[in-house]
Design a protein around this motif. Structure first.
Motif, mmCIF file in Angstrom:
data_model
loop_
_atom_site.group_PDB
_atom_site.id
_atom_site.type_symbol
_atom_site.label_atom_id
_atom_site.label_comp_id
_atom_site.label_asym_id
_atom_site.label_seq_id
_atom_site.Cartn_x
_atom_site.Cartn_y
_atom_site.Cartn_z
ATOM 1 N N ARG A 1 0.945 -1.109 0.061
ATOM 2 C CA ARG A 1 -0.163 0.041 -0.114
ATOM 3 C C ARG A 1 0.882 1.118 -0.160
ATOM 4 N NH1 ARG A 1 -3.185 0.170 5.004
ATOM 5 N NH2 ARG A 1 -2.738 -2.212 4.437
ATOM 6 N N ARG A 2 2.430 1.330 1.074
ATOM 7 C CA ARG A 2 2.894 2.188 1.090
ATOM 8 C C ARG A 2 3.108 2.735 -0.851
ATOM 9 N NH1 ARG A 2 5.158 3.827 5.235
ATOM 10 N NH2 ARG A 2 6.744 4.971 4.115
ATOM 11 N N ARG A 3 3.694 1.346 -1.017
ATOM 12 C CA ARG A 3 4.377 1.325 -2.489
ATOM 13 C C ARG A 3 3.575 1.946 -3.340
ATOM 14 N NH1 ARG A 3 7.269 -3.751 -3.600
ATOM 15 N NH2 ARG A 3 8.784 -3.580 -2.018
ATOM 16 N N GLU A 4 1.909 1.533 -3.335
ATOM 17 C CA GLU A 4 1.417 2.478 -4.197
ATOM 18 C C GLU A 4 0.764 3.571 -4.440
ATOM 19 O OE1 GLU A 4 -2.032 -0.347 -3.828
ATOM 20 O OE2 GLU A 4 -0.898 -1.579 -4.908
ATOM 21 N N ALA A 5 0.775 4.139 -2.653
ATOM 22 C CA ALA A 5 0.608 5.424 -2.053
ATOM 23 C C ALA A 5 1.775 6.883 -2.664
ATOM 24 C CB ALA A 5 0.575 5.700 -0.572
ATOM 25 N N LYS A 6 2.616 6.211 -3.080
ATOM 26 C CA LYS A 6 4.190 6.821 -3.517
ATOM 27 C C LYS A 6 3.960 7.063 -5.300
ATOM 28 C CE LYS A 6 7.890 5.944 -0.767
ATOM 29 N NZ LYS A 6 8.504 5.354 -0.635
#
Lengths: 334, 288
Positions: A329-334
């Protein structure tokens, strides 16, 4: 079973390589953790080796529960079959070469996997669960009664493995045993990684999602799941044989319901449907057990129960699944 | 002949105790589709409360039974509210884990509070002797257990088949969403059935304390037996559960009498055979 993890996401992405860079990193992490363990607990290598043996059992449980969606509370039957086969080969037939004992364990584990698979896969839902529990009790009773072979409740002793490859003796510190265990775990991990990514592994995952659709596509869910059960039995057999070779004794507890239930707890704690989840769960659980039961064995069962309830309520995807989805999720948020 | 008769009586008594304990499990499993591995733990709590009331407080047997039933319900209802509510309709594995977690907790706590020793429920003098049937004497307690089983079976049959609540219950079992749409308060039906199921478990735990001794690992040791009864009988079926209990009681008791060495072995073998032949249970419906 809707416990999907990031593994499914990885599988869905168009990566065609069977063994990608991520797996190499995973293998590296396993070896690194093993190395750290070796230097952090040089006096406790027996515990670390035991963790590896149990990790193999949990990996094997993950194959049928996490990848195929078969709920079983009798998986220690396969582990115990491997352990007793390796032990009996040494104690009664004088086959003391560790690799030969390992082969016996694998074959017996696979055979037990075939038997359990054929029986357990006949039913679904609650009857399936009951069948698995009845099977583990049956195996336990059998080993208990065939005491001339298995030593009954005293345990099977007299296992005396010779030097590994004729070069490395099993020393008092358990160094050889530990390195042997780590090597086995690494090999099994790579093989399983290949299997779960193969078309066969995909088929099994498809059966978990929708067996009727798989059947209408022309594949037989039962045959595929039975095959997976045999593979799972072989993996559990490796774990059992490793345990028999390194501890040089096989007890009835390796065929117990408690062992089966605990391995399921470890799997769920780590996260079903991913090999890293199985490994994480085992390491965390076994360390926890070692610390808590050393401090107060009386409350161990209560703690396990509370832990289980907490995992089901707050982290249904397990430690690894929760962390992995957080990272994605963190990666997608970036 | 004497052996056959004593096996038959023991098997009947054992089967009836099994029935009283596991019928609640069967009903809740058929109704709520929850694989409740903690059911045996509730029977164990009942046994402990009765033992405490009768032995340490010196209450009469009847009061001890009542206290056990209501005490267990009082313990179980909050657990249902807090924990079981969240796993209705969840995947099986989740339910198994949650309920096995509850079982482990209860075992641990029972071990801590009451200690690892065996607890007995002292029988009143009326139930201690034996009844002479002319050709043979039978322990009164066995007859009491059999009568309790029959009373529970008859009472449940009446409640489910003949009362307004039974109609709502059957409607909720068949199709919970449709029943709710027709104005049946399904959550009340669920709560009441859960309480009744737990109460019956506690009752069976007390009545059966002679046959299934109360100790901390009770919940784990007999968990299999109760689950076996439900899956052999088919979830939610009273006649199925009755047949399954009598059959399994007969197999188990005969095994213990004739081949004490291999009693358990044959029990589990029979269970596997029955489930393999009837995967949906003896009286299970097509969509169990």
């Amino acid at each position: 079973m809707t416990m999907t993890t990031t593994n499914d996401m990885i599988a869905a992405s168009p990566v065609r390589r069977r063994f990608g860079g991520g797996d190499l990193i995973g293998l590296g992490i396993i070896l690194l953790v093993a190395l750290i363990g070796y230097f952090l607990f040089p006096n406790n290598l027996a515990l670390l080796t035991r963790i590896i043996a149990v990790a193999l059992l949990v990996l094997s449980l993950d194959l049928v529960t996490g990848y195929c969606g078969v709920a079983t509370l009798g998986h220690a039957a396969l582990f115990g079959a491997g352990a007793y086969a390796a032990g009996i080969a040494s104690a009664h037939y004088g086959i003391n070469d560790p690799l030969a004992m390992l082969a016996f364990g694998i074959v017996a584990g696979a055979a037990a996997g075939l038997v359990c698979g054929v029986v357990i896969l006949r039913a679904h839902g609650l009857p399936q669960l009951v069948l698995s529990i009845a099977l583990i009790h049956l195996f336990h009773e059998f080993a208990n009664k065939a005491s001339s072979w298995t030593g009954g409740s005293d345990g099977l002793s007299g296992i005396a493995p010779t030097a590994l490859l004729g070069l490395y003796e099993f020393d008092l510190w358990g160094r050889t045993a530990y390195v042997f265990g780590v090597a086995l775990l690494a090999i099994v991990f790579v093989l399983l990684r290949l299997i779960v990514r193969s078309p066969f592994g995909m088929l099994c995952r498809g059966i978990k999602e929708d067996p009727i659709r798989i059947r209408s596509m022309g594949a037989s869910p039962k045959i595929a799941l039975t095959k997976m059960y045999v593979i799972s039995g072989a993996v559990a057999g490796v774990g059992g044989a490793l345990n028999a070779i390194t501890t040089q004794v096989v007890g009835l507890d390796s065929l117990s319901f408690t062992m089966s239930a605990e391995s399921l707890v470890m799997l769920v704690l780590g996260g079903t449907g991913s090999l890293f989840g199985a490994l994480t769960g085992t390491v965390v659980f076994m360390f926890f057990e070692d610390v808590v039961s050393a401090a107060n064995p009386f409350h161990w069962l209560t703690m396990v129960g509370a832990l289980l309830i907490a995992v089901v309520l707050f982290a249904p995807r397990g430690i690894y699944g929760t962390v992995a989805s957080f990272v994605t999720r963190r990666r997608e948020a970036k | 002949m004497q052996t056959v008769l004593s096996i038959a009586i023991d098997a009947l008594a054992y089967g009836m105790v099994l029935f009283v304990i596991s019928i609640g499990l069967s009903v809740t499993m058929g109704l709520m589709r929850v694989v409740n591995l903690a059911h045996g733990a509730f029977a164990m709590i009942g046994g402990y409360i009765a033992s405490y009331a009768a032995r340490d407080l010196g209450l009469a047997y009847g009061f001890a039974i009542l206290l056990a039933i209501f005490g267990t319900i009082a313990i179980a209802v909050p657990i249902e509210r807090l924990l079981y509510r969240r796993i209705y309709g969840a995947p099986e594995l989740t339910q198994v884990l949650m309920t096995i977690g509850i079982t482990f907790c209860i075992i641990g706590i029972a071990n801590y509070v009451f200690g690892p020793t065996l607890k007995t429920v002292p029988l009143p003098s009326e139930l201690q002797g034996s009844v002479d049937l002319g050709f043979r004497a039978i322990a009164t307690h066995r007859i009491f257990a059999i009568l309790c089983g029959l009373a529970v079976a008859a009472g449940l049959w009446y409640a489910i088949e003949k009362t307004a609540f039974g109609v709502k219950l059957r409607a909720s079992v068949d199709n919970a969403a449709m029943a709710a749409a027709l104005g049946v308060r399904t959550e009340i039906v669920y709560a009441v059935s859960f309480a009744v199921a737990v109460g019956l478990a506690a009752f069976g735990g007390v009545v059966g304390a002679e046959l299934l001794p109360v100790e901390p690992y009770y919940a784990l040791r007999y968990m299999v037996t109760f689950l076996v009864v439900v899956s052999v009988g088919g979830a939610g079926s009273i006649p199925g559960a009755l047949i399954a209990c009598l059959l399994l009681g007969a197999i188990d008791t005969t095994g213990r009498y004739l081949m004490p060495e291999f009693g358990e072995f044959f029990f589990y073998l029979a269970v596997i055979a029955i489930i393999c032949i009837y995967p949906r249970g003896l009286a299970g419906r097509a969509k169990g």
